[in-house]
Every structure is written in structure tokens, then in C-alpha cells.
Enzyme design. Structure first.
Site, PDB file in Angstrom:
ATOM      1  N   ASP A  63      21.142 -44.935 -66.587  1.00 30.88           N
ATOM      2  CA  ASP A  63      22.128 -45.901 -67.074  1.00 30.88           C
ATOM      3  C   ASP A  63      23.004 -46.268 -65.889  1.00 30.88           C
ATOM      4  O   ASP A  63      23.710 -45.404 -65.346  1.00 30.88           O
ATOM      5  CB  ASP A  63      22.955 -45.278 -68.199  1.00 30.88           C
ATOM      6  CG  ASP A  63      23.994 -46.228 -68.786  1.00 30.88           C
ATOM      7  OD1 ASP A  63      24.231 -47.300 -68.198  1.00 30.88           O
ATOM      8  OD2 ASP A  63      24.587 -45.882 -69.822  1.00 30.88           O
ATOM      9  N   TYR A 166      29.051 -64.030 -65.220  1.00 26.78           N
ATOM     10  CA  TYR A 166      27.658 -63.818 -64.808  1.00 26.78           C
ATOM     11  C   TYR A 166      27.398 -64.458 -63.450  1.00 26.78           C
ATOM     12  O   TYR A 166      26.851 -63.816 -62.539  1.00 26.78           O
ATOM     13  CB  TYR A 166      26.697 -64.387 -65.845  1.00 26.78           C
ATOM     14  CG  TYR A 166      25.253 -64.167 -65.467  1.00 26.78           C
ATOM     15  CD1 TYR A 166      24.628 -62.946 -65.722  1.00 26.78           C
ATOM     16  CD2 TYR A 166      24.517 -65.165 -64.818  1.00 26.78           C
ATOM     17  CE1 TYR A 166      23.309 -62.730 -65.352  1.00 26.78           C
ATOM     18  CE2 TYR A 166      23.203 -64.958 -64.446  1.00 26.78           C
ATOM     19  CZ  TYR A 166      22.601 -63.738 -64.713  1.00 26.78           C
ATOM     20  OH  TYR A 166      21.298 -63.520 -64.335  1.00 26.78           O
TER      21      TYR A 166
END
Length: 243
Positions: A63, A166
Site C-alpha cells: 500500500d 490530478y
């Protein structure tokens, strides 16, 4: 690295472009691929699917938000393989649908934590293993949306896609690419950014014009560069992309 088995770690590899990168590295280049993913069931399923295709593939729980899981992944790779030859920082998220003026800091922080700091955490943890390679390769998955040159051009086909978090996170990824490449020029490690294009994946709601397999092409090419290949650049499958 002819004659030597290569080991690759691909983050976010249980689906989409990440899975296709692993498939092409293993199927076309004979690389042993380690599929980094948060979800064990999905990661194991993806690795099993590649093994059914004759690819040497293994799930590794990773992760990019969790230092401990990254460190455990590095310890596992060191213990089993002793080194890492290829790192593809593919894991990323897209959360926003608001114009920049209506965004919020919490969303920006969440996007940057995965898309930028996740790349940094993983790269930093894997560098000792990459330094043991005869020719390490780091590929950071970026996007043409991170190009300041293209976004400054009103004629850019995606100029109206004003997604601050983003887009700017991919600009920051490109900065990481440049600085790590400069630091590692004398270490036989090449670092480059890959632009996959607008691909039909979960992130895009499967609206992209390109397949995940097409989106993997540039990253695979950069991951398997010869010793005289470039470093510190930004490329799609056709060639350089402007910063």
C-alpha cells in the site's frame, strides 16, 4: 542484463494498466513480475491469472500510503531475490470533478498522498535493492495532463480538463523523475516518466480511447531500456512528451 533473470515490482498491479505492464514484462521479456497491491484477494487472483499464461508472477502486498507495508515488501524482495531490477510506480488515484477554484485542500492532500508521496515512499524504500541491480530501471507513470507546456497551449486537446489535483500531481511526479534521475546518473539506474495516453480503465470510467494494453507500451519500453538508453525524460510510445 542479458542472461540474467530480471525482477520487477509494479505497484497498483492487480488491474488496468498496472496488470498489463506486468503481463507484457513477463510475457514479452521474461521478467519475473511482483504485483504490488493493497487487496490480497485481488492481487492473488491477478498473479494467478498471469501464472496461468506462463508468466512468473507473484503477489506482494503493498500500500503506497503505508510505510510499513512498503518496508515489508522491500524486506520480502531482498530475502527472496536479493535485488530489484525494475520498479514501475503505477499506483494512482483520481478523485476530483470540480474546477480548481471549487476544489478543497483535503482532496488535494489525498491525491498527492497517493500519486506523489506514494511514488516517493516506494522509490526511496526500493532504492537499496535497485542499487544491487546490474542496471536498475524506475518508471513513474505520469500523464500528458501533467505537462505544463501542453496545458499552457489552448490548442491542447485536453486543455479544458481542469483537474488541479490530478494534473498537478503528475507534474510533481515528473519533477521526482528529474531529480531522482540526476541523483542516480552514476548508479546504473535510469529514471523516466511514462505517458500511457487516455486509456479505458476504472479511473476513467472506461471512457478512454486506448486499451490498458496500449497504455502499458511506453512504460514497458522504459522499463527494459538498454544501457545506452535515456534517463530523466518523459515519454509516450511515440517519443518525448514536453514537460
Amino acid at each position: 542484463m542479458a542472461g540474467l533473470e530480471r525482477i520487477a515490482l509494479v505497484t497498483g498491479a492487480n488491474k488496468g494498466i498496472g496488470l498489463e505492464i506486468a503481463r507484457q514484462l513477463g510475457g514479452q521479456h521474461g521478467v519475473t513480475v511482483l504485483l504490488g497491491a493493497r487487496d490480497e484477494a485481488r492481487g492473488q487472483e491477478a498473479a494467478g491469472g498471469l501464472r496461468a499464461e506462463g508468466i512468473a508472477a507473484e503477489f506482494v502486498r503493498l500500500d503506497v500510503l503505508d510505510h510499513q507495508s512498503i518496508d515489508r515488501a522491500a524486506e520480502f524482495i531482498e530475502g527472496k531475490y536479493g535485488r530489484l531490477d525494475i520498479l514501475v510506480n503505477n499506483a494512482g488515484i483520481f478523485l476530483e470533478e470540480k474546477p480548481p477554484s471549487e476544489n478543497d485542500v483535503a482532496t488535494l492532500l489525498q491525491v498527492y498522498d497517493t500519486n506523489v508521496f506514494g511514488v516517493f515512499r516506494t522509490t526511496q524504500a526500493m532504492l537499496p535493492l535497485l542499487r544491487k541491480s546490474a542496471g536498475g530501471r524506475i518508471v513513474n507513470m505520469s500523464s500528458s495532463l501533467g505537462s505544463l507546456t501542453l496545458n499552457s497551449d489552448s490548442g491542447f486537446e485536453l486543455a479544458s480538463f481542469l483537474v488541479l489535483g490530478y494534473n498537478s500531481s503528475k507534474t510533481a511526479v515528473n519533477a521526482l523523475t528529474v531529480f531522482f534521475a540526476n541523483e542516480l546518473r552514476g548508479a546504473r539506474i535510469k529514471v523516466n516518466s511514462a505517458d500511457p495516453g487516455y486509456c479505458a480503465t476504472d479511473m476513467t470510467g472506461h471512457a478512454g480511447s486506448r486499451s490498458p494494453a496500449q497504455g502499458a507500451i511506453a512504460a514497458v519500453r522504459l522499463a527494459t531500456l538498454p544501457p545506452d538508453g535515456p534517463t530523466g525524460g518523459f515519454y509516450n510510445e511515440e517519443g518525448p512528451v514536453p514537460w
